[in-house]
Design a protein around this motif. Sequence first.
Motif, short mmCIF file in Angstrom:
data_model
loop_
_atom_site.label_atom_id
_atom_site.label_comp_id
_atom_site.label_asym_id
_atom_site.label_seq_id
_atom_site.Cartn_x
_atom_site.Cartn_y
_atom_site.Cartn_z
N MET A 1 0.83 -1.20 0.00
CA MET A 1 0.00 0.00 0.00
C MET A 1 0.86 1.25 0.00
O MET A 1 2.00 1.25 0.44
N ALA A 2 0.27 2.34 -0.52
CA ALA A 2 0.98 3.62 -0.57
C ALA A 2 1.16 4.17 0.85
O ALA A 2 0.45 3.78 1.77
N GLU A 3 2.11 5.05 0.98
CA GLU A 3 2.33 5.70 2.28
C GLU A 3 1.27 6.77 2.50
O GLU A 3 0.72 7.32 1.56
N ASN A 4 1.06 7.07 3.76
CA ASN A 4 0.24 8.23 4.15
C ASN A 4 -1.13 8.28 3.47
O ASN A 4 -1.51 9.27 2.86
N ILE A 5 -1.86 7.18 3.62
CA ILE A 5 -3.24 7.21 3.10
C ILE A 5 -4.15 7.73 4.20
O ILE A 5 -4.14 7.24 5.33
N LEU A 6 -4.89 8.78 3.86
CA LEU A 6 -5.87 9.32 4.80
C LEU A 6 -7.25 8.89 4.33
O LEU A 6 -7.58 9.03 3.15
N VAL A 7 -8.01 8.35 5.26
CA VAL A 7 -9.31 7.81 4.90
C VAL A 7 -10.39 8.63 5.59
O VAL A 7 -10.29 8.90 6.79
N MET A 8 -11.39 9.05 4.83
CA MET A 8 -12.50 9.77 5.43
C MET A 8 -13.77 8.94 5.35
O MET A 8 -14.12 8.43 4.28
N ASP A 9 -14.40 8.82 6.49
CA ASP A 9 -15.65 8.06 6.55
C ASP A 9 -16.79 9.04 6.79
O ASP A 9 -16.74 9.84 7.73
N VAL A 10 -17.74 8.99 5.89
CA VAL A 10 -18.85 9.92 6.01
C VAL A 10 -20.01 9.20 6.66
O VAL A 10 -20.48 8.18 6.17
N GLU A 11 -20.44 9.72 7.78
CA GLU A 11 -21.51 9.06 8.53
C GLU A 11 -22.75 9.94 8.49
O GLU A 11 -22.75 11.05 9.00
N GLY A 12 -23.75 9.48 7.83
CA GLY A 12 -24.96 10.30 7.77
C GLY A 12 -26.17 9.44 7.97
O GLY A 12 -26.07 8.28 8.35
N THR A 13 -27.32 10.03 7.73
CA THR A 13 -28.53 9.22 7.76
C THR A 13 -28.96 9.06 6.33
O THR A 13 -28.49 9.76 5.44
N ASP A 14 -29.84 8.15 6.10
CA ASP A 14 -30.37 8.03 4.76
C ASP A 14 -31.23 9.25 4.55
O ASP A 14 -32.16 9.49 5.28
N GLY A 15 -30.84 10.04 3.58
CA GLY A 15 -31.44 11.35 3.45
C GLY A 15 -32.82 11.38 2.82
O GLY A 15 -33.21 12.39 2.29
N ARG A 16 -33.51 10.31 2.86
CA ARG A 16 -34.77 10.33 2.15
C ARG A 16 -35.93 10.85 2.98
O ARG A 16 -36.92 11.30 2.45
N GLU A 17 -35.76 10.74 4.29
CA GLU A 17 -36.89 11.13 5.12
C GLU A 17 -36.91 12.62 5.44
O GLU A 17 -37.92 13.29 5.29
N ARG A 18 -35.80 13.13 5.88
CA ARG A 18 -35.81 14.51 6.38
C ARG A 18 -34.91 15.43 5.56
O ARG A 18 -33.76 15.10 5.26
N GLY A 19 -35.43 16.59 5.23
CA GLY A 19 -34.71 17.58 4.43
C GLY A 19 -33.36 17.96 5.02
O GLY A 19 -32.35 18.01 4.33
N GLU A 20 -33.38 18.15 6.30
CA GLU A 20 -32.16 18.56 7.00
C GLU A 20 -31.06 17.51 6.83
O GLU A 20 -29.92 17.80 6.55
N ASP A 21 -31.45 16.27 6.96
CA ASP A 21 -30.49 15.18 6.84
C ASP A 21 -29.92 15.09 5.44
O ASP A 21 -28.74 14.85 5.24
N GLN A 22 -30.82 15.34 4.51
CA GLN A 22 -30.39 15.32 3.12
C GLN A 22 -29.33 16.38 2.89
O GLN A 22 -28.35 16.16 2.19
N ASP A 23 -29.55 17.53 3.52
CA ASP A 23 -28.60 18.63 3.40
C ASP A 23 -27.23 18.22 3.90
O ASP A 23 -26.22 18.42 3.24
N PHE A 24 -27.22 17.57 5.05
CA PHE A 24 -25.93 17.16 5.60
C PHE A 24 -25.26 16.13 4.71
O PHE A 24 -24.06 16.21 4.43
N GLU A 25 -26.06 15.22 4.23
CA GLU A 25 -25.53 14.15 3.40
C GLU A 25 -24.91 14.72 2.12
O GLU A 25 -23.83 14.33 1.70
N ARG A 26 -25.63 15.66 1.52
CA ARG A 26 -25.14 16.27 0.30
C ARG A 26 -23.85 17.03 0.55
O ARG A 26 -22.90 16.94 -0.22
N LYS A 27 -23.88 17.77 1.63
CA LYS A 27 -22.70 18.59 1.91
C LYS A 27 -21.49 17.72 2.18
O LYS A 27 -20.39 17.99 1.69
N SER A 28 -21.69 16.66 2.96
CA SER A 28 -20.53 15.83 3.25
C SER A 28 -20.07 15.07 2.02
O SER A 28 -18.88 14.88 1.81
N ALA A 29 -21.04 14.68 1.20
CA ALA A 29 -20.66 13.99 -0.04
C ALA A 29 -19.88 14.92 -0.95
O ALA A 29 -18.87 14.54 -1.55
N LEU A 30 -20.35 16.15 -1.03
CA LEU A 30 -19.67 17.14 -1.86
C LEU A 30 -18.26 17.41 -1.34
O LEU A 30 -17.30 17.52 -2.11
#
Length: 748
Positions: A112-141
């Motif tokens: 494996m390459a050196e110095n791999i930084l891994v980001m894990d995005v933890e959200g909710t399934d954004g289908r139910e609530r608008g606010e959650d969708q916002d967070f999901e989109r932003k973190s995905a972006l």
Amino acid sequence: HPSAPSLMMNAHFPSVGEDVPKEAYEHGIQVIDEDKEFNDNISTYLSIEKIIPAGFNYHLISVFGSQSTGKSTLLNYLFGTEFGVMSEQERRQTTKGIWMSKNKRPADGTKMAENILVMDVEGTDGRERGEDQDFERKSALFALATSEVLIVNIWEHQVGLYQGANMGLLKTVFEVNLQLFIKDSKTMPKSLLFFVIRDHLGTTPLRNLQNTLQQDLSKLWASISKPAGLENSRIDDYFDFAFVALPHKILQPEKFEAEVERLSTRFREGYNDPKKSGLIDETELPVFLPQYHRRIPADGFPAYAESVWDQIVHNKDLDLPTQQELLAQFRCDEISREVLVAFDEKISPLEDKQAEDARIGKPSVIPDLGTAMNTARSKVLKDFETNASRYHKGVYTRKKAELESKVDGRLKALFQKQITAAHKSGIDTFSSAVSAAVKSGQKKGATYDFAQIVESEKQKAIAKFESEAQSILVQGAPWSSYKQELILYRKELDEVSGRLRKEEMRRLATRVERWVRSRLDESIGLEFNKIGTGRGGSGAPEHGDRAASETDLWDRVWGIFTDTVSDAERRFTERAVSFDASSEEVEVGLWRLRRKSWGVLRAKIDEEVMEGNILLKLRENFEDKFRYDDHGVPRIWRPTDDIEGLYTKARESTITLIPLLSRFKLSKTSAPPPLDAWIGDAPASVSPADEEDLAPIGGVDEDEGKSLEEEMTVLSDAKAADLLVRFKKTADGVYVEAKRSAIGGMTQ
Ligand code: GDP
Ligand code: MG
């Protein structure tokens, strides 16, 4: 081999804003918390992980996908990380946020390459609530905008389902990414979208799943709204794709682990040209191609990431600078602040010194200011260049100019103050040097050359000023010139010279007046003495001469006076011209001289006609006439002499002098001398200061209410009458004495 992650609820991840010890970062860091706050300890974390000094030698991976699709599980297996995983028993949601951890698997043996930084995005399934969708989109972006490799995690059975495969989210994220980060960037690095298909049953070959996904992606790309100029762009312009399928983790745990192990070997560095890598099997290609790297030096990553997040969160203006520019701005500002510290250390004390001097009103001259300024300026700019020039050129250039103007603002103030001090002290020195040279010239008694003194002191003053100004010029600073200051300096030298010349004129005037006084004192005194002798001139006295010499007294006085003053005027003019006095100045000087000289004459006349003096002279005049015969031989009185007759004649002759003496009149015109015309009108350039010490003159200064007649009145009528009485008494005394001596001579 990584231990199978169990129940982990992120409790060991330091959260945003927490001031935490080093050990707290053991399992990674929360980059963005559930309140969308960016963690400002990223630098600390990257330092602990020794990534900060790595330059470009690091990699960033993110994972993207619906909730509970085993993303964290996969990352933990791949990279030995300890991201929070939903408990299989409780099915409880892990805390929202974006998490980061360095690859925990040893670099050796894994390829494996050196110095791999891994980001894990933890959200909710954004289908139910608008606010959650916002967070999901932003973190995905955020993940998309920062990462080289974006793992898109998806169940096999979701393939082909628009929502299930997160195509909706992908669409939004692609759109905003285009608007926000790609729009104006010509050099936008590509990212790798790495689709990981989970719970692959094996009945549908990966190839088929891959085709379906690629078709969906193409459709998606065609449907998104693109900014002007990018209408014809293709998804391949911004993304490369890779696909891998993994067995069911629960049902086929060994197979799952083996496949993950195989997958991990792909997280190594490769070449842009896949042929170079020597691999034909697509499923073995390395994922870290140079073209995916964002080219943000590791030390700049925290600032870069923060500015990306800031833009995403605020998303106020879609027309924002590119990532590179944002980073450059941030880093350049930071470097600017850093390099200014050393500059401050050098320059602040100098500024303080000047301020202190200004406070106590002392002209501030800092020795070696030029060296200090030049060194500080070139150092601060060089330091900035060294550290900041590798960032975005345009921003760097702009920030360098900002720094320059900040630095130059302060240096210019120092320069200006010192030059002002040099100006002030230069003028003072000049002024006192001229005065001293004049004084020493006067002491030596020789006629010093005022104009030459001024000229040579002026040259010295200019040379000194120029050398002082020269010494504080700052190399490369656009403001660094003293041309204007030199012009002002010369101008003030000229003004001061003018003032000094005026003073010199006054001194000259005083000298000339003194000369006039002593001349008049002597010559006018002599004229009045002649009254006493009763003779007009020296030599054998003639009777006719006598009368003439007495009646033309004032003609002679006026003649002597005007001659003397003419002489003085000539002296004055000659000298004044020698030191470049203007014709106006000379004119005023001469006018003053005439007025003052008149005052001198008038005082001299008053002195001569003072009671005791004039009475004595009248008595002498009378005695001269009475006691000497026409041949100037003293009479020896005999009783037969007509003493009385001679007495009366002499007395009457002398008495006629009193009205003559009382009025200053010329014999030719029987009128006062033309004093007003002789003095002349005040020159136009006369200033109030020029008139300050001048006594008013009757008939010349009209508003004085005194006529020329009055000015020319030497003895008032009352005084003249009084003088007559006294004189008669004196004459009587002489007569009685003569009588006595005549009788006495007989009895002898
Ligand atoms: P995340 O929300 O996407 O990060 O998912 P997690 O990693 O927290 O996992 C959610 C649940 O799925 C957990 O109970 C895991 O045990 C389970 N899980 C993990 N990997 C797999 C997998 O490959 N297949 C299946 N069916 N379940 C998995
Ligand atoms: Mg997770």
